[in-house]
Design an enzyme around this catalytic site. Sequence first.
Site, PDB file in Angstrom:
ATOM      1  N   THR A  40      -0.452 -22.545  19.084  1.00 36.41           N
ATOM      2  CA  THR A  40      -1.760 -22.159  19.634  1.00 36.41           C
ATOM      3  C   THR A  40      -2.471 -21.107  18.779  1.00 36.41           C
ATOM      4  OG1 THR A  40      -2.923 -21.183  21.516  1.00 36.41           O
ATOM      5  CG2 THR A  40      -0.640 -20.519  21.233  1.00 36.41           C
ATOM      6  N   GLN A  41      -3.797 -21.185  18.800  1.00 36.91           N
ATOM      7  CA  GLN A  41      -4.615 -20.167  18.116  1.00 36.91           C
ATOM      8  C   GLN A  41      -4.647 -18.859  18.911  1.00 36.91           C
ATOM      9  OE1 GLN A  41      -8.554 -21.774  17.356  1.00 36.91           O
ATOM     10  NE2 GLN A  41      -7.697 -23.641  16.493  1.00 36.91           N
ATOM     11  N   CYS A  42      -4.259 -18.937  20.193  1.00 38.49           N
ATOM     12  CA  CYS A  42      -4.273 -17.715  21.020  1.00 38.49           C
ATOM     13  C   CYS A  42      -3.128 -16.809  20.583  1.00 38.49           C
ATOM     14  CB  CYS A  42      -4.050 -18.057  22.487  1.00 38.49           C
ATOM     15  SG  CYS A  42      -5.376 -19.008  23.192  1.00 38.49           S
ATOM     16  N   SER A  76      -0.085  -9.803  -0.894  1.00 41.36           N
ATOM     17  CA  SER A  76      -0.916 -11.018  -0.891  1.00 41.36           C
ATOM     18  C   SER A  76      -0.431 -11.977  -1.979  1.00 41.36           C
ATOM     19  CB  SER A  76      -2.381 -10.675  -1.146  1.00 41.36           C
ATOM     20  OG  SER A  76      -2.765  -9.663  -0.269  1.00 41.36           O
ATOM     21  N   ASP A  94       0.092  -7.109   4.557  1.00 39.29           N
ATOM     22  CA  ASP A  94      -0.631  -8.381   4.700  1.00 39.29           C
ATOM     23  C   ASP A  94       0.288  -9.555   5.033  1.00 39.29           C
ATOM     24  OD1 ASP A  94      -3.019  -7.136   4.266  1.00 39.29           O
ATOM     25  OD2 ASP A  94      -3.157  -7.668   2.142  1.00 39.29           O
ATOM     26  N   THR A 154       0.813  -1.223   0.000  1.00 38.28           N
ATOM     27  CA  THR A 154       0.000   0.000   0.000  1.00 38.28           C
ATOM     28  C   THR A 154       0.842   1.265   0.000  1.00 38.28           C
ATOM     29  OG1 THR A 154      -1.812  -1.093   1.126  1.00 38.28           O
ATOM     30  CG2 THR A 154      -1.721   1.278   1.352  1.00 38.28           C
ATOM     31  N   ASP A 180       1.381  -6.481  -4.659  1.00 33.37           N
ATOM     32  CA  ASP A 180       0.571  -6.467  -3.448  1.00 33.37           C
ATOM     33  C   ASP A 180       1.062  -7.698  -2.693  1.00 33.37           C
ATOM     34  OD1 ASP A 180      -1.575  -7.346  -1.658  1.00 33.37           O
ATOM     35  OD2 ASP A 180      -2.784  -5.794  -2.613  1.00 33.37           O
TER      36      ASP A 180
HETATM   37  N1  ASP Z   1      -2.726  -5.599   0.351  1.00 29.87           N
HETATM   38  C1  ASP Z   1      -1.653  -4.744   0.781  1.00 29.87           C
HETATM   39  C2  ASP Z   1      -0.370  -5.552   0.780  1.00 29.87           C
HETATM   40  O1  ASP Z   1      -0.127  -6.305   1.688  1.00 29.87           O
HETATM   41  C3  ASP Z   1      -1.920  -4.180   2.119  1.00 29.87           C
HETATM   42  C4  ASP Z   1      -0.873  -3.231   2.643  1.00 29.87           C
HETATM   43  O2  ASP Z   1       0.183  -3.026   2.128  1.00 29.87           O
HETATM   44  O3  ASP Z   1      -1.148  -2.624   3.681  1.00 29.87           O
HETATM   45  O4  ASP Z   1       0.400  -5.456  -0.120  1.00 29.87           O
END
Ligand code: ASP
Length: 348
Positions: free
Chosen positions: A278-280, A60, A91, A14, A58
């Site tokens: 753990t999920q915690c 992701s 992310d 971002t 990005d």
């Molecule tokens: N979707 C974006 C990424 O991880 C979110 C970010 O940068 O805040 O590249």
Amino acid sequence: MSQQAVLIIYTGGTIGMTNDPATGALCPFNFDRIAKTVPEIREFGFRIDSYTLPEIIDSSDLKPELWQDLCRIIAENYENYSGFVVLHGTDTMAYSASALSFMLENLEKPVVFTGSQLPVGKIRTDGRENLITALEIAADYMNGKAVVPEVSILFGDKLFRGNRTTKINAESFEAFQSFNYPPLAEIGIHIHYNYGAIDYSPRGGSLRVHNCMDPRIAILKIFPGLRNEIVRAVIDSPGLRGLILETYGAGNAPTESGFLELIREASVEKGIVVYNVTQCQGGSVEMGRYETSRELLNYGVVSGYDSTTEAAVCKLMYLLGKTGEANETKKYLNSSLKGEITVDRVGF
Ligand code: ASP
């Protein structure tokens, strides 16, 4: 290196995005735009260079190959810079910072990951402050030694150890947290370093890169109603070598015999390394504390202690790739390699 100099490695995220005029969606833009929007960085009394990856993403879309590229760029430029700032999407930033903490052995210089929730071009952006502070930390030396000689994440008013960090908020400017380890620094008018938390342990030689990540792993999150057919499908995945079980609380899983039998088969018969995390968000796995985790221990399931899932994923990939072998992987999973879990530290 006669003078401080920092290399910014821009991967996307971002921080450098702008709205696509056609769709309105945020998509990555080039680094020059960031540099123009934050001209203040020229006022630092040290050199700042930048390197933009051929394909900015990005985060992701992150794949383990990007970790190799980042390590290569850092290693190739290691002698010429006092520190590195990696601009990365939020992310998956905690995965990349965890991965690099394992892959970069004997790191003695700062590698500071940062990014932002709003692109630098927006008036209220958090990207400007994050970038400026990350640069300051990457160039901070005392008596010829880096103040933070490890992989870290700077976000908002805190600097965290990279392999202890999790993204916890999709909106707040304080998007990251480290639940089981104190911040390495708190940012206010001054940067207050928490020297007792920073890794100053002796390094065993010069920088070495381990490009060995084995991605043949899976995560299985336990939930009430998880069907054994699903567990069967996961453990039967061709080539699977490691399985992270995301369990309840202190590492507890159902005691139902069908489920336990599948975990036994995976660990004992198939030789899959099963790793209990753990999920915690806070606290630690304590296998054997309850009846519901005792059997897992008997089947050779390894405790993830207070690891984040992100660090567990990267550590498992790293050890499977580096040792090539289940028992060695299990041995080192049980110990702290780069301060990622709260147990006594071992060298590796
Ligand atoms: N979707 C974006 C990424 O991880 C979110 C970010 O940068 O805040 O590249």
